[in-house]
Scaffold this active site. Structure first.
Site, mmCIF file in Angstrom:
data_model
loop_
_atom_site.group_PDB
_atom_site.id
_atom_site.type_symbol
_atom_site.label_atom_id
_atom_site.label_comp_id
_atom_site.label_asym_id
_atom_site.label_seq_id
_atom_site.Cartn_x
_atom_site.Cartn_y
_atom_site.Cartn_z
ATOM 1 N N ARG A 185 -28.273 -4.677 -13.920
ATOM 2 C CA ARG A 185 -28.693 -5.192 -12.607
ATOM 3 C C ARG A 185 -28.637 -6.717 -12.579
ATOM 4 O O ARG A 185 -28.294 -7.319 -11.562
ATOM 5 C CB ARG A 185 -30.111 -4.731 -12.287
ATOM 6 C CG ARG A 185 -30.270 -3.230 -12.138
ATOM 7 C CD ARG A 185 -29.648 -2.707 -10.854
ATOM 8 N NE ARG A 185 -29.958 -1.303 -10.678
ATOM 9 C CZ ARG A 185 -29.231 -0.305 -11.145
ATOM 10 N NH1 ARG A 185 -28.135 -0.571 -11.833
ATOM 11 N NH2 ARG A 185 -29.562 0.953 -10.932
ATOM 12 N N LYS A 220 -31.587 -3.260 -7.147
ATOM 13 C CA LYS A 220 -31.529 -1.843 -6.838
ATOM 14 C C LYS A 220 -32.377 -1.049 -7.823
ATOM 15 O O LYS A 220 -32.237 -1.161 -9.032
ATOM 16 C CB LYS A 220 -30.064 -1.372 -6.913
ATOM 17 C CG LYS A 220 -29.888 0.102 -6.579
ATOM 18 C CD LYS A 220 -28.421 0.498 -6.687
ATOM 19 C CE LYS A 220 -28.224 1.980 -6.403
ATOM 20 N NZ LYS A 220 -26.810 2.387 -6.558
#
Length: 234
Positions: A185, A220
């Site tokens: 991420r 996310k």
């Protein structure tokens, strides 16, 4: 044919067979070491069963070539593969120099871990130095080849992981856990030409590294997360 000549013939044939077997064994060794870390390959050869290890702390790096997927639509196949080979071969050399483990490539992304399969206390510093070197290498390749669009986006996290070997016909040494997901991420939500790191990476790096806050990033599956950018090292 005398017994002496026959004996010599069979001895020669046996020696040829031995040399051929040894060459095949060495070839198999090289192939195994191309896909698995040395200590893991040794464990696999002696048949220790399922290879799965928990590590309390390692450092994981993901690097992605920004916009490369779009460029792959217009680059000739041989040009595309040659460029990737040049970049990833350079990354391999940099990873070897820092003594960290290349885990795999995924398309135009590159994954590395420090602190495994053999633990080491300075794994985070080694991975941070690697990240800076990778960014510099991409800039050098872009300048040398005239591809000013070429840039890399890098993310790093540190923490616990599980590592092991999966597969039977084609082995792969891989990592799992929140540290891996968070490092991914960090990369995917990062900026071109920047090295984004988590708060725990920023806190653990020594004063010889220049780190500045980026602020909150919406990741996310994680929501708002405090992130930092690694700028350099003394």
């Amino acid at each position: 044919m005398s017994a002496y000549v026959m004996l010599g013939y069979f001895v020669e044939q046996r020696e040829r067979a031995r040399r051929a077997l040894e060459a095949e064994r060495e070839r198999s060794e090289r192939l195994l070491l191309n896909v698995l870390p040395g200590p893991i390959a040794e464990r696999l050869k002696v048949g220790t069963g399922v290879i799965a290890d928990h590590y309390d702390t390692v450092s994981v790096l993901f690097a992605d070539l920004v916009g490369f997927t779009e460029r792959s639509l217009i680059l000739a196949a041989d040009e595309l593969v040659a460029l990737l080979d040049e970049i990833f071969s350079a990354f391999d050399q940099l990873a070897d120099a820092e003594g960290v483990e290349k885990i795999k490539t995924i398309g135009d992304a590159y994954m590395v871990a420090g602190g495994l399969p053999e633990p080491r206390p300075d794994h985070l510093e080694a991975v941070a130095r690697l990240a800076l070197a990778m960014r510099d290498e991409i800039a050098a390749i872009a300048e040398r080849t005239g591809r000013d669009w070429l840039a890399v986006r890098i993310g790093i996290d540190t923490g616990p992981v599980v590592a092991g070997v999966i597969g039977r016909r084609k082995f792969i040494y891989d990592l799992w856990g929140d540290t891996v997901n968070t490092a991914s991420r960090m990369e995917s939500h990062g900026l071109p030409g920047e090295i984004q790191v988590t708060d725990r990476v920023a806190a653990a790096l020594g004063s010889e590294f220049a780190v500045r806050p980026r602020g909150l990033s919406e990741l996310k599956g994680k929501g708002p997360t405090t992130t930092f950018l690694l700028d350099g090292a003394d």
